[in-house]
Design a protein around this motif. Structure first.
Motif, PDB file in Angstrom:
ATOM      1  N   ARG A 195     -13.571  -9.449  24.705  1.00  0.00           N
ATOM      2  CA  ARG A 195     -14.656  -9.958  25.856  1.00  0.00           C
ATOM      3  C   ARG A 195     -15.207 -10.915  25.477  1.00  0.00           C
ATOM      4  O   ARG A 195     -15.598 -12.020  26.449  1.00  0.00           O
ATOM      5  CB  ARG A 195     -15.689  -8.590  26.070  1.00  0.00           C
ATOM      6  N   MET A 196     -16.020 -11.234  24.178  1.00  0.00           N
ATOM      7  CA  MET A 196     -16.541 -12.275  23.868  1.00  0.00           C
ATOM      8  C   MET A 196     -15.607 -13.642  23.782  1.00  0.00           C
ATOM      9  O   MET A 196     -16.152 -14.652  24.162  1.00  0.00           O
ATOM     10  CB  MET A 196     -17.295 -12.053  22.539  1.00  0.00           C
ATOM     11  N   THR A 197     -14.356 -13.178  23.294  1.00  0.00           N
ATOM     12  CA  THR A 197     -13.400 -14.544  23.398  1.00  0.00           C
ATOM     13  C   THR A 197     -13.239 -15.107  24.729  1.00  0.00           C
ATOM     14  O   THR A 197     -13.325 -16.332  24.929  1.00  0.00           O
ATOM     15  CB  THR A 197     -12.307 -14.117  22.699  1.00  0.00           C
ATOM     16  N   MET A 198     -13.077 -14.336  25.722  1.00  0.00           N
ATOM     17  CA  MET A 198     -13.052 -14.626  27.175  1.00  0.00           C
ATOM     18  C   MET A 198     -14.323 -15.267  27.711  1.00  0.00           C
ATOM     19  O   MET A 198     -14.164 -16.392  28.164  1.00  0.00           O
ATOM     20  CB  MET A 198     -12.809 -13.508  28.084  1.00  0.00           C
ATOM     21  N   LEU A 199     -15.370 -14.843  27.182  1.00  0.00           N
ATOM     22  CA  LEU A 199     -16.691 -15.411  27.806  1.00  0.00           C
ATOM     23  C   LEU A 199     -16.823 -16.730  27.259  1.00  0.00           C
ATOM     24  O   LEU A 199     -17.158 -17.798  27.839  1.00  0.00           O
ATOM     25  CB  LEU A 199     -17.977 -14.373  27.182  1.00  0.00           C
ATOM     26  N   GLY A 200     -16.716 -17.114  25.931  1.00  0.00           N
ATOM     27  CA  GLY A 200     -16.665 -18.103  25.255  1.00  0.00           C
ATOM     28  C   GLY A 200     -15.565 -19.328  25.822  1.00  0.00           C
ATOM     29  O   GLY A 200     -16.160 -20.260  26.086  1.00  0.00           O
ATOM     30  N   GLY A 201     -14.601 -18.948  26.248  1.00  0.00           N
ATOM     31  CA  GLY A 201     -13.599 -19.620  26.559  1.00  0.00           C
ATOM     32  C   GLY A 201     -14.005 -20.277  28.090  1.00  0.00           C
ATOM     33  O   GLY A 201     -13.884 -21.362  28.488  1.00  0.00           O
ATOM     34  N   GLY A 202     -14.402 -19.308  28.942  1.00  0.00           N
ATOM     35  CA  GLY A 202     -14.966 -19.605  30.129  1.00  0.00           C
ATOM     36  C   GLY A 202     -15.992 -20.784  30.090  1.00  0.00           C
ATOM     37  O   GLY A 202     -16.130 -21.632  31.043  1.00  0.00           O
ATOM     38  N   SER A 241      -8.980 -18.032  26.161  1.00  0.00           N
ATOM     39  CA  SER A 241      -8.456 -17.289  27.108  1.00  0.00           C
ATOM     40  C   SER A 241      -7.265 -16.669  27.029  1.00  0.00           C
ATOM     41  O   SER A 241      -6.656 -15.541  27.040  1.00  0.00           O
ATOM     42  CB  SER A 241      -8.749 -17.810  28.591  1.00  0.00           C
ATOM     43  N   ASN A 242      -6.026 -17.481  26.899  1.00  0.00           N
ATOM     44  CA  ASN A 242      -4.776 -17.282  26.324  1.00  0.00           C
ATOM     45  C   ASN A 242      -4.549 -16.284  25.417  1.00  0.00           C
ATOM     46  O   ASN A 242      -3.454 -15.530  25.347  1.00  0.00           O
ATOM     47  CB  ASN A 242      -3.916 -18.446  26.521  1.00  0.00           C
ATOM     48  N   GLN A 243      -5.610 -16.514  24.314  1.00  0.00           N
ATOM     49  CA  GLN A 243      -5.508 -15.678  23.135  1.00  0.00           C
ATOM     50  C   GLN A 243      -5.893 -14.015  23.650  1.00  0.00           C
ATOM     51  O   GLN A 243      -5.293 -13.143  22.912  1.00  0.00           O
ATOM     52  CB  GLN A 243      -6.070 -16.183  21.936  1.00  0.00           C
ATOM     53  N   ALA A 244      -7.049 -14.010  24.192  1.00  0.00           N
ATOM     54  CA  ALA A 244      -7.606 -12.624  24.341  1.00  0.00           C
ATOM     55  C   ALA A 244      -7.323 -11.916  25.771  1.00  0.00           C
ATOM     56  O   ALA A 244      -7.137 -10.727  25.435  1.00  0.00           O
ATOM     57  CB  ALA A 244      -9.162 -12.779  24.318  1.00  0.00           C
ATOM     58  N   VAL A 245      -6.928 -12.807  26.698  1.00  0.00           N
ATOM     59  CA  VAL A 245      -6.719 -11.783  27.875  1.00  0.00           C
ATOM     60  C   VAL A 245      -5.292 -10.943  27.924  1.00  0.00           C
ATOM     61  O   VAL A 245      -5.447  -9.963  28.262  1.00  0.00           O
ATOM     62  CB  VAL A 245      -6.687 -12.813  29.215  1.00  0.00           C
ATOM     63  N   PRO A 246      -4.204 -11.781  27.530  1.00  0.00           N
ATOM     64  CA  PRO A 246      -3.019 -10.599  27.362  1.00  0.00           C
ATOM     65  C   PRO A 246      -3.275  -9.351  26.628  1.00  0.00           C
ATOM     66  O   PRO A 246      -2.736  -8.322  26.839  1.00  0.00           O
ATOM     67  CB  PRO A 246      -2.192 -11.702  26.921  1.00  0.00           C
ATOM     68  N   LEU A 247      -3.755  -9.487  25.372  1.00  0.00           N
ATOM     69  CA  LEU A 247      -4.329  -8.488  24.459  1.00  0.00           C
ATOM     70  C   LEU A 247      -5.178  -7.523  25.376  1.00  0.00           C
ATOM     71  O   LEU A 247      -4.890  -6.026  25.168  1.00  0.00           O
ATOM     72  CB  LEU A 247      -4.995  -8.917  23.154  1.00  0.00           C
ATOM     73  N   TYR A 248      -6.122  -7.742  26.037  1.00  0.00           N
ATOM     74  CA  TYR A 248      -7.040  -7.082  26.735  1.00  0.00           C
ATOM     75  C   TYR A 248      -6.253  -6.424  27.806  1.00  0.00           C
ATOM     76  O   TYR A 248      -6.559  -5.055  27.894  1.00  0.00           O
ATOM     77  CB  TYR A 248      -8.120  -7.958  27.479  1.00  0.00           C
ATOM     78  N   SER A 273     -16.646 -11.789  32.324  1.00  0.00           N
ATOM     79  CA  SER A 273     -16.767 -11.432  31.228  1.00  0.00           C
ATOM     80  C   SER A 273     -18.184 -10.726  30.787  1.00  0.00           C
ATOM     81  O   SER A 273     -17.991  -9.828  29.765  1.00  0.00           O
ATOM     82  CB  SER A 273     -16.388 -12.463  30.148  1.00  0.00           C
ATOM     83  N   LEU A 274     -19.162 -11.172  31.258  1.00  0.00           N
ATOM     84  CA  LEU A 274     -20.391 -10.421  30.914  1.00  0.00           C
ATOM     85  C   LEU A 274     -20.432  -8.983  31.409  1.00  0.00           C
ATOM     86  O   LEU A 274     -21.221  -8.381  30.598  1.00  0.00           O
ATOM     87  CB  LEU A 274     -21.563 -11.324  31.698  1.00  0.00           C
ATOM     88  N   PHE A 275     -19.722  -8.602  32.210  1.00  0.00           N
ATOM     89  CA  PHE A 275     -19.772  -7.252  32.932  1.00  0.00           C
ATOM     90  C   PHE A 275     -18.480  -6.305  32.317  1.00  0.00           C
ATOM     91  O   PHE A 275     -18.611  -5.115  32.712  1.00  0.00           O
ATOM     92  CB  PHE A 275     -19.972  -7.174  34.468  1.00  0.00           C
ATOM     93  N   LEU A 276     -17.531  -7.134  31.701  1.00  0.00           N
ATOM     94  CA  LEU A 276     -16.280  -6.426  31.148  1.00  0.00           C
ATOM     95  C   LEU A 276     -16.780  -5.403  30.050  1.00  0.00           C
ATOM     96  O   LEU A 276     -17.669  -5.717  29.121  1.00  0.00           O
ATOM     97  CB  LEU A 276     -15.176  -7.239  30.695  1.00  0.00           C
TER      98      LEU A 276
END
Length: 513
Positions: A111-118, A151-158, A220-223
């Motif tokens: 989640r934090m990785t996606m937030l940072g990417g955004g 985002s491409n690193q974290a989203v598919p794993l999530y 991402s703040l709410f995930l």
């Protein structure tokens, strides 16, 4: 099965209790918005580089060459090193960023990785929309690339970790669906902003990249974080509670025990990068390198990324080229729904094999159509009817990619890695995806200039190789719980020589190097 490839019936696996919950669906929908930022950038860049006001301001030499008469070699009109640098700088930045994102994903969660990417992508979008010179454009592109890498690193794993095993394919492909939505939205925006009087429409096109970035960062703040990630960071109680919530049942004992075992194996690994290179992980290493590499060698980014430029090259007018790009973007999005509907019933292999064959045929037909009209001289006028046939052929190619290598190029790698190497391995996937996207973007215009119509034959040959690779070396993964996925390699005719104990790391942890 021919070639000794393993089907999903060759490997007995557990069926954990639980169901698809609204909570999981909404969480995956929000997370998959990470695909929007990637897709929007793919679609927007090719469009603005076909807009005359944009070229006049930043790339006047390209504009001058474009306006030369039709007797000019059409294959080489857009061959510019500076234009290529603008286009491909994002992918180099994404490549480097994904390596750092691996550490953040492992230590701080998906989640934090996606937030940072955004957030980083948002800053890049603002810079691009306000660009006053090429330097601002390229700095903005680099920031966009960092956001894409995260985002491409974290989203598919999530998505793979949140989804129930029997529906993992469908939910994971929502990432690719969002990529196609982003591409289509960008193509539509380009079509309308190109008509704005005053020549500043390209600023809207580039600046609106802030919208998908805001959606991703805000969402991402709410995930919630995944149970796998919570366990890896020592939050056992939270992980069990989250697993119960996402599965919609209190009976999560068997799945939780497997997650704990995977987490313990992960914690025993001090350096996931060196571990990933051990012999027992050779199948996963090969897949993490070849699947993203081969995905880019389909030539899809050439078609989607440079679509307006490509259509201009073969004789379409400026507005017509943008509309043709809208059509291919729409085909791309609609065809992705075919994959969503069939991937968990037909499996990964059947879609990859069928899509591969269709792409091979489309590329060779497309190359032949262009060869007939343009030859090696690159000089021709094409009729409206002939141009429509070319667009239809491109749509056949795009549809095949959209239900095969497009979504499955992200799905398959994200579901085959054990927890102890998952973040590092996904970074390898992103690195090779972005590296070859960068390379193709960097040399495509030059290759088009030198190989001419032979470029399409080149990609067709690549698609033959990748289809053969799937047939012989990729086992079926549908319906198998993600923490049991390592067992498929021990039953494969080729990969079993590299793994221990039937591929079960929980039984045998010793390296066989």
């Amino acid at each position: 099965m021919a070639g000794g490839a393993m089907t999903d019936t060759d490997c007995a696996h557990k069926n954990y209790p639980g169901k698809m919950t609204i909570f999981v669906f909404l969480a995956c929908l929000v997370a998959s918005s990470g695909g929007l930022i990637f897709g929007y950038d793919i679609g927007i860049s090719g469009g603005v580089t076909s807009m005359d006001p944009f070229l006049i301001k930043f790339f006047p030499s390209v504009y001058a060459k474009e306006k030369e008469t039709v007797e000019t070699n059409q294959y080489c009109k857009f061959d510019s090193e500076l234009l290529t640098l603008f286009t491909s700088s994002l992918y180099l930045a994404a490549l480097i960023a994904s390596l750092f994102a691996s550490v953040i994903t492992r230590k701080c969660g998906r989640r934090m990785t996606m937030l940072g990417g955004g957030v980083i992508f948002l800053v890049g979008a603002i810079l691009n929309g306000a660009a006053a010179n090429v330097a601002m454009l390229i700095i903005g592109r680099i920031l966009l690339g960092i956001g894409v890498g995260f985002s491409n690193q974290a989203v598919p794993l999530y998505l793979s970790e949140m989804a129930p095993a029997r529906m993992r394919g469908m939910l994971n492909i929502s990432f690719q669906l969002m990529i196609t939505v982003g591409i289509l939205a960008a193509n539509l925006i380009n079509y309308f902003t190109d008509k704005i009087a005053g020549g500043w429409g390209w600023r809207i096109s580039l600046g609106l990249a802030a919208v998908p970035a805001f959606i991703m960062a805000g969402g991402s703040l709410f995930l919630p974080d995944t149970p796998n990630s919570l366990l890896a960071r020592g939050k056992e109680d939270e992980a069990r509670a989250m697993l119960r919530r996402i599965r919609g049942t209190n009976d999560v004992g068997p799945e939780y025990e497997d997650l704990v075992a995977a987490s313990e194996a992960s914690k025993a690994i001090e350096n996931p990068w060196s571990t990933f290179l051990e012999r027992r992980y050779r199948p996963q290493l090969v897949m993490s390198v070849l699947i993203p590499t081969l995905q880019q060698l389909t030539g899809i980014n050439v078609v989607m990324f440079y679509a307006p430029v490509l259509f201009k090259t073969i004789g379409f007018g400026g507005t017509a080229s943008l509309m043709s790009a809208v059509i291919t973007g729409l085909v791309n999005m609609v065809a992705t729904f075919v994959s969503i509907a069939t991937v968990d019933r037909l499996g990964r292999r059947k879609l990859l094999l069928q899509g591969g064959i269709q792409m091979i045929v489309a590329q060779f037909v497309l190359g032949t159509l262009i060869a007939i009209k343009f030859g090696t001289a690159g000089v021709a006028n094409i009729s409206r009817g002939y141009a429509i046939v070319v667009v239809l052929c491109i749509c056949v190619f795009v549809s095949a990619f959209a239900w095969s290598w497009g979504p499955l190029g992200w799905l398959v790698p994200s579901e085959i890695f054990p927890l102890e190497i998952r973040s590092a391995a996904q970074s390898v996937v992103v690195v090779f995806n972005m590296a070859f996207t960068f390379i193709i973007a960097q040399i495509f215009l030059m290759m088009l200039c030198h190989l001419k119509f032979g470029l399409f034959y080149f990609f067709g040959a690549c698609e033959f190789i990748m289809t053969a690779f799937v047939f012989f070396f990729l086992p079926e993964t549908k319906g198998i719980p993600i923490e049991e996925m390592d067992r498929i390699w021990g039953k494969h005719w080729y990969w079993r020589r590299f793994v221990d104990g039937g591929g079960n790391r929980k039984v045998e942890m010793a390296s066989t190097v």
